[in-house]
Design a protein around this motif. Structure first.
Motif, PDB file in Angstrom:
ATOM      1  N   LYS A  24      14.918   3.408  11.645  1.00 45.30           N
ATOM      2  CA  LYS A  24      15.088   3.842  10.256  1.00 45.30           C
ATOM      3  C   LYS A  24      14.950   5.344  10.046  1.00 45.30           C
ATOM      4  O   LYS A  24      15.364   5.856   9.006  1.00 45.30           O
ATOM      5  N   ASN A  28      12.892   7.296   6.044  1.00 44.24           N
ATOM      6  CA  ASN A  28      13.278   5.969   5.539  1.00 44.24           C
ATOM      7  C   ASN A  28      12.350   4.840   5.968  1.00 44.24           C
ATOM      8  O   ASN A  28      12.499   3.714   5.489  1.00 44.24           O
ATOM      9  N   SER A  30       9.383   2.896   5.481  1.00 40.31           N
ATOM     10  CA  SER A  30       8.390   2.732   4.410  1.00 40.31           C
ATOM     11  C   SER A  30       7.065   2.238   4.981  1.00 40.31           C
ATOM     12  O   SER A  30       7.006   1.694   6.089  1.00 40.31           O
ATOM     13  N   ALA A  31       6.020   2.395   4.200  1.00 37.07           N
ATOM     14  CA  ALA A  31       4.704   1.895   4.600  1.00 37.07           C
ATOM     15  C   ALA A  31       4.774   0.391   4.841  1.00 37.07           C
ATOM     16  O   ALA A  31       4.199  -0.113   5.815  1.00 37.07           O
ATOM     17  N   ASP A  32       5.484  -0.329   3.985  1.00 34.19           N
ATOM     18  CA  ASP A  32       5.614  -1.776   4.157  1.00 34.19           C
ATOM     19  C   ASP A  32       6.318  -2.126   5.471  1.00 34.19           C
ATOM     20  O   ASP A  32       5.903  -3.057   6.165  1.00 34.19           O
ATOM     21  N   ASP A  33       7.392  -1.381   5.790  1.00 29.67           N
ATOM     22  CA  ASP A  33       8.105  -1.607   7.052  1.00 29.67           C
ATOM     23  C   ASP A  33       7.154  -1.437   8.231  1.00 29.67           C
ATOM     24  O   ASP A  33       7.132  -2.254   9.155  1.00 29.67           O
ATOM     25  N   LYS A  42      -3.337  -2.528   5.276  1.00 22.87           N
ATOM     26  CA  LYS A  42      -3.496  -1.140   4.836  1.00 22.87           C
ATOM     27  C   LYS A  42      -4.834  -0.554   5.250  1.00 22.87           C
ATOM     28  O   LYS A  42      -4.916   0.600   5.667  1.00 22.87           O
ATOM     29  N   LYS A  53       1.128   8.236   7.389  1.00 21.51           N
ATOM     30  CA  LYS A  53       2.415   8.103   8.085  1.00 21.51           C
ATOM     31  C   LYS A  53       2.670   9.290   9.015  1.00 21.51           C
ATOM     32  O   LYS A  53       3.200   9.122  10.114  1.00 21.51           O
TER      33      LYS A  53
END
Length: 194
Positions: A24, A28, A30-33, A42, A53
């Protein structure tokens, strides 16, 4: 008090983060990814990566270096023909068996994808590409020492040429899908290290 023990494999989680960033890109991903791929929550994430990140990406770049550059450097010093090894390294980028697929160079991607706001990450990516260039120089110096190179170009110049080829072929592979054509292009470029 020591706190809560880790309930995940950090290296495995980092390898999975590498996969997300490679697919990605830094911006691109994301934290969720990342959390989903890494299989951690988390709380564990921010405990392990206090810088968030950005720290994760820094560690992911180091992980890629640790896994790949040490192996390449060792192979260069252990083999009988480091020039052939470098040629095979490049030719191995073509086709289905490419170790990096069609995703390009992890560090080259970072240089292109990361915004100027994250200039520290750009500098780190450039540093790792320079490290790869130094490995190419070691191979060319060893090839010269073993009498395997006909060219009079210095190893440092050949290494600069090879890192430029590395960056270029990783872009060209994204637009050209014909393996035979890519192989011929690489052979033409690698003729410099005959």
């Amino acid at each position: 008090m020591a706190g809560r023990p880790k309930i995940y494999d950090e290296e495995r989680a980092l390898d999975r983060a590498v996969g997300v960033f490679w697919e990605k890109g830094y911006a691109n991903a994301s934290a969720d990814d990342l959390l989903k791929a890494m299989g951690i929550g988390k709380g564990s994430f921010y405990l392990a990566f206090k810088g968030g990140k950005q720290e994760l990406f820094e560690k992911s770049m180091k992980r890629v270096v640790d896994q790949n550059f040490r192996e390449l450097r060792s192979a260069i010093h252990a083999c009988d023909n480091p020039v052939k090894l470098i040629k095979d390294f490049f030719l191995g980028l073509v086709g289905e068996q490419s170790p990096i697929g069609n995703q390009g160079c992890y560090f080259g991607n970072a240089l292109v994808q990361i915004s100027e706001n994250d200039s520290g990450l750009k500098l780190l990516a450039a540093h790792y590409l320079t490290l790869l260039e130094s490995i190419f120089e070691e191979a060319m110096q060893r090839g010269k020492d073993l009498g395997l190179l006909q060219t009079n170009l210095p190893p440092a110049t050949l290494a600069s040429y090879l890192i430029n080829l590395w960056n270029g072929i990783n872009v060209t592979r994204r637009m050209e899908t014909d393996s035979a054509k890519l192989t011929e292009l690489l052979k033409l470029n690698l003729a410099v290290i005959e």
